[in-house]
Design a protein around this motif. Structure first.
Motif, PDB file in Angstrom:
ATOM      1  N   ASP A  86       0.827  -1.205   0.000  1.00  0.00           N
ATOM      2  CA  ASP A  86       0.000   0.000   0.000  1.00  0.00           C
ATOM      3  C   ASP A  86       0.862   1.256   0.000  1.00  0.00           C
ATOM      4  O   ASP A  86       0.548   2.239  -0.675  1.00  0.00           O
ATOM      5  CB  ASP A  86      -0.905   0.026   1.229  1.00  0.00           C
TER       6      ASP A  86
ATOM      7  N   ARG B 282       1.223   3.767  -3.225  1.00  0.00           N
ATOM      8  CA  ARG B 282       0.599   5.030  -2.835  1.00  0.00           C
ATOM      9  C   ARG B 282      -0.916   4.943  -2.714  1.00  0.00           C
ATOM     10  O   ARG B 282      -1.605   5.954  -2.739  1.00  0.00           O
ATOM     11  CB  ARG B 282       0.976   6.145  -3.798  1.00  0.00           C
ATOM     12  N   THR B 283      -1.429   3.711  -2.606  1.00  0.00           N
ATOM     13  CA  THR B 283      -2.860   3.594  -2.324  1.00  0.00           C
ATOM     14  C   THR B 283      -3.123   4.058  -0.898  1.00  0.00           C
ATOM     15  O   THR B 283      -4.227   4.479  -0.576  1.00  0.00           O
ATOM     16  CB  THR B 283      -3.328   2.144  -2.474  1.00  0.00           C
ATOM     17  N   LEU B 284      -2.080   3.981  -0.088  1.00  0.00           N
ATOM     18  CA  LEU B 284      -2.209   4.426   1.299  1.00  0.00           C
ATOM     19  C   LEU B 284      -2.588   5.904   1.376  1.00  0.00           C
ATOM     20  O   LEU B 284      -3.384   6.298   2.223  1.00  0.00           O
ATOM     21  CB  LEU B 284      -0.865   4.192   1.982  1.00  0.00           C
ATOM     22  N   TYR B 285      -2.041   6.711   0.477  1.00  0.00           N
ATOM     23  CA  TYR B 285      -2.392   8.140   0.450  1.00  0.00           C
ATOM     24  C   TYR B 285      -3.886   8.318   0.315  1.00  0.00           C
ATOM     25  O   TYR B 285      -4.498   9.108   1.013  1.00  0.00           O
ATOM     26  CB  TYR B 285      -1.781   8.846  -0.769  1.00  0.00           C
ATOM     27  N   THR B 286      -4.449   7.582  -0.635  1.00  0.00           N
ATOM     28  CA  THR B 286      -5.863   7.800  -0.911  1.00  0.00           C
ATOM     29  C   THR B 286      -6.709   7.322   0.260  1.00  0.00           C
ATOM     30  O   THR B 286      -7.773   7.864   0.497  1.00  0.00           O
ATOM     31  CB  THR B 286      -6.285   7.062  -2.192  1.00  0.00           C
ATOM     32  N   ILE B 287      -6.225   6.309   0.980  1.00  0.00           N
ATOM     33  CA  ILE B 287      -7.017   5.823   2.114  1.00  0.00           C
ATOM     34  C   ILE B 287      -6.890   6.779   3.303  1.00  0.00           C
ATOM     35  O   ILE B 287      -7.883   7.171   3.905  1.00  0.00           O
ATOM     36  CB  ILE B 287      -6.569   4.407   2.515  1.00  0.00           C
ATOM     37  N   LEU B 288      -5.657   7.183   3.603  1.00  0.00           N
ATOM     38  CA  LEU B 288      -5.471   8.059   4.758  1.00  0.00           C
ATOM     39  C   LEU B 288      -5.962   9.480   4.482  1.00  0.00           C
ATOM     40  O   LEU B 288      -6.165  10.255   5.416  1.00  0.00           O
ATOM     41  CB  LEU B 288      -4.004   8.073   5.184  1.00  0.00           C
ATOM     42  N   ALA B 289      -6.160   9.826   3.211  1.00  0.00           N
ATOM     43  CA  ALA B 289      -6.722  11.138   2.901  1.00  0.00           C
ATOM     44  C   ALA B 289      -8.233  11.160   3.122  1.00  0.00           C
ATOM     45  O   ALA B 289      -8.856  12.207   3.079  1.00  0.00           O
ATOM     46  CB  ALA B 289      -6.398  11.529   1.464  1.00  0.00           C
TER      47      ALA B 289
ATOM     48  N   PRO C  18      -8.917   6.949  10.631  1.00  0.00           N
ATOM     49  CA  PRO C  18      -7.835   6.969  11.611  1.00  0.00           C
ATOM     50  C   PRO C  18      -6.839   5.843  11.310  1.00  0.00           C
ATOM     51  O   PRO C  18      -7.227   4.784  10.821  1.00  0.00           O
ATOM     52  CB  PRO C  18      -8.554   6.721  12.940  1.00  0.00           C
ATOM     53  N   ARG C  19      -5.585   6.098  11.625  1.00  0.00           N
ATOM     54  CA  ARG C  19      -4.580   5.105  11.265  1.00  0.00           C
ATOM     55  C   ARG C  19      -4.763   3.788  12.000  1.00  0.00           C
ATOM     56  O   ARG C  19      -4.452   2.729  11.468  1.00  0.00           O
ATOM     57  CB  ARG C  19      -3.191   5.687  11.513  1.00  0.00           C
TER      58      ARG C  19
ATOM     59  N   GLU D   5       5.563   8.917   8.127  1.00  0.00           N
ATOM     60  CA  GLU D   5       5.289   9.765   6.967  1.00  0.00           C
ATOM     61  C   GLU D   5       5.508   8.966   5.707  1.00  0.00           C
ATOM     62  O   GLU D   5       6.295   8.027   5.688  1.00  0.00           O
ATOM     63  CB  GLU D   5       6.235  10.964   6.984  1.00  0.00           C
ATOM     64  N   PHE D   6       4.814   9.365   4.664  1.00  0.00           N
ATOM     65  CA  PHE D   6       4.906   8.590   3.438  1.00  0.00           C
ATOM     66  C   PHE D   6       5.359   9.443   2.279  1.00  0.00           C
ATOM     67  O   PHE D   6       5.143  10.613   2.251  1.00  0.00           O
ATOM     68  CB  PHE D   6       3.568   7.945   3.140  1.00  0.00           C
TER      69      PHE D   6
END
Ligand SMILES: Nc1ncnc2c1ncn2[C@@H]1O[C@H](COP(=O)(O)OP(=O)(O)OP(=O)(O)O)[C@@H](O)[C@H]1O
Ligand SMILES: [Mg+2]
Lengths: 308, 291
Positions: free
Chosen positions: A96, A100-107, A111-112, A307-308
């Motif tokens: 993830d 960079r799918t993580l960006y779209t999820i955390l955006a 909550p983490r 951070e990503f």
């Protein structure tokens, strides 16, 4: 513009965790992990024909075949559950982050901790479903085989002139080696061990940057976990014999941080046909929960500042 | 629910003196990606951030979304601190070079993100259909994203950003890798968003498009904001005036030239034929072929 947009968000922690878990489950399922079940089916059936050569006496026949089926099945469950929980967990997070799918999820308002728990729950769901399927298969094979063996033993024993009491007790022995509640409990213990491994891999993957590293570290911890009870006993005894308290502190710390996988040796006892005390199972459940929660909280601690 | 009237006075985006350092290695000093940037975007505005590669545009956006923690300064979305989860209730984000789960289809992807925002049931299904139509991906709705082209991924990413009808949309190079027709569609979409009162914060290397869609523009270079303001103010050349004529005879031109020469204090800078842009030429030719 539309007014519906500003209605308060209905999403709950549980809702989001479920969405992420189901998603992780589908993702893994679409990686074709269930093909393993076909291999398992072959194993379970092939193990029927092993150890069938020496017909020493009626007792040996029943016990050997049924044990072979059980130990082969449990071996496969053990391997599959531990490997899957480590590798799948180690795979999901870095993938993830890299894609960079993580960006779209955390955006999104996620909550983490929800993300982490969701991923873990997805892996555990997969392990659980696979274990249930394997368990069903094993139980069916075992059940059929137990009946066959019992019938065979009866004719054999009758031919050899056993008393009816002896035949009855032989039958009881055989049935005890067939499918039982203790066996189901042992499968659950396999699941508990896998969940400790999955949460451990989750923790490692929050600070490692590669799947390979996570997998290796997790398996090293796994092996240490098997030896740590011995090491602990050894050091504690040595400490009593006058050695420094430092080693004792360290070993105690290690014992606290690393799970003691030797507790799961009860599974082997169950395969041997022994009963599984409920207290023991409860203890294992607590152990599993304790480590899953501690490791997940530690992962959250690291992941929340990442951070990503 | 109708938002409280207070809400309109809160800026959609507020970035105050943002500084972001990245650790490079243990010995060397950290890399300063963003250096004291302040941006304020009022609700309903379209803000374009432009700057060369590596100037800190994406980093600024990530800080605004709480994906990186600021070294100094603060960011807020509709008055909510970016480091808090609830600041992301009302924002949609399209990262640069978006890449989604390959094993999901277009519709599944949108449903997944919708559920993460707490949507569900009929409402979500309708929203998914609406968005697929909006980004022109209805034909590919059940195909897995693994088989999508770059432009399609960009468009599904845009749909994903809009799933919960956010009041702020952050687009990091929305037209990167998209063909001119597609990028024009994205531009039209941004116009539509603006009409609906949605605030847009975008960065792009296609200056022409930035010029077309943005109300406000900021130019960032090596992490510092070097120029910022209303687009019209920034690009007007105050001391020049343009007259464009159709079918003017050479005689008229020479008369005008003579008139200008006889007027003290005014100089003729140039006359000639205005050029179309390459983009417009390309679009015209493509359209002609399609007919
Ligand atoms: N995670 C990171 N770790 C280290 N350095 C980073 C990281 N992210 C960005 N940088 C550095 O910060 C600077 C700004 O990067 P950023 O991605 O914000 O640029 P950009 O303006 O978006 O560029 P582009 O137009 O190429 O997308 C670059 O020098 C980059 O190398
Ligand atoms: Mg960028």
């Amino acid at each position: 513009m539309s007014t519906s947009a500003h209605s308060p968000r209905q999403g709950s922690h549980c809702g989001r965790i479920l969405v992420i878990a189901v998603h992780a489950f589908t993702q893994l399922a679409r990686m074709k992990v269930f093909y393993f079940l076909a291999i398992f089916a072959v194993l379970a059936i092939v193990s029927n024909f092993l150890d069938w050569s020496q017909l020493a006496g009626p007792e040996a026949v029943g016990v050997n075949v049924l044990r072979t089926i059980k130990s082969t099945s449990f071996g496969a469950m053990h391997l599959f559950s531990v490997v899957l929980s480590v590798v799948a967990t180690a795979l999901l997070l870095p993938k993830d982050a890299e894609d960079r799918t993580l960006y779209t999820i955390l955006a999104k308002p996620v909550p983490r901790i929800d993300y982490l728990v969701g991923k873990l729950a997805g892996v555990l769901l997969l392990v659980f479903v696979s274990l249930v399927l394997m368990d069903v298969l094993m139980t069916v094979v075992l059940q059929i085989r137990t009946m066959m063996v019992a019938a065979e033993q009866e004719t054999m024993a009758a031919a050899m002139g056993y008393t009816p009491e002896a035949i009855a007790s032989l039958r009881a022995d055989t049935l005890a080696n067939g499918s039982s509640w203790a066996l189901q409990g042992a499968v659950f213990a396999v699941f508990l061990r896998a969940s400790i491994m999955a949460s451990l891999a989750l923790l490692v993957s929050t600070f490692s940057s590669s799947t390979l590293f996570t997998t290796m570290v997790s398996f090293v911890v796994y092996f240490i976990g098997h030896f740590q009870a011995d090491a602990r006993d050894f050091y504690l005894q040595a400490g009593q014999a006058g050695q420094g308290g430092l080693e004792r502190a360290i070993t105690l710390l290690v014992a606290l941080v690393l799970p003691d996988f030797q507790l799961f040796n009860v599974i082997d006892a169950v395969i041997e046909g022994q009963a599984l005390p409920v207290r023991m199972l409860g203890q294992l459940t607590l152990l599993g929960l304790f480590y899953a929660v501690v490791f997940t909280l530690a992962s959250w601690f690291i992941f929340s500042d990442k951070e990503f | 629910m109708i938002g409280p009237p207070m809400a309109e006075t809160v800026p959609a985006v507020e970035i105050r003196n943002l500084v972001k350092d990245f650790k490079t290695s243990f010995r060397r000093q950290p890399l300063r990606a963003v250096d004291g940037v302040s941006i304020r975007i009022e609700p309903g505005e379209v803000y374009g951030l432009i700057g060369p590669n590596g100037s800190g545009k994406s980093t600024t956006m990530k800080a605004l979304l709480g994906l990186v923690a600021p070294t100094a300064g603060a960011c807020a979305i509709f008055g909510k601190d970016s480091l808090k989860v609830d600041s992301r209730d009302d924002v949609g984000f399209l990262p640069e070079n978006p890449y989604f789960y390959k094993h999901l289809s277009g519709a599944e992807t949108l449903r997944f993100y919708g559920k993460l925002c707490g949507l569900g049931g009929r409402c979500l299904q309708e929203r998914v259909d609406e968005l697929l139509a909006l980004v022109d991906l209805e034909a590919a709705r059940d195909r897995r994203l693994g088989g999508y082209s770059k432009g399609m991924l960009q468009r599904i990413g845009l749909a994903q950003a809009l799933i919960q009808e956010p009041r702020l949309v952050i687009l990091d190079e929305p037209t990167a890798g998209v063909d001119p027709v597609g990028s024009r569609q994205i531009r039209d979409l941004i116009f539509k968003l603006r009409e609906r009162g949605i605030t847009v914060f975008l960065c792009s290397h296609l200056l022409e498009q930035v010029q077309e869609v943005c109300d406000q523009v900021g130019i960032i270079f090596q992490g510092r904001m070097i120029r910022e303001g209303r687009l019209d103010d920034l690009i007007a050349i105050e001391d020049q005036t343009e007259i464009v004529l159709r079918d003017a005879s050479p005689g008229l031109i020479s008369q005008i030239t003579a008139l200008v020469e006889n007027t003290p204090g005014t100089t003729l800078v140039r006359t000639g034929k205005p050029r179309t842009t390459l983009e417009r030429l390309f679009l015209r030719e493509i359209r002609a072929e399609e007919r």
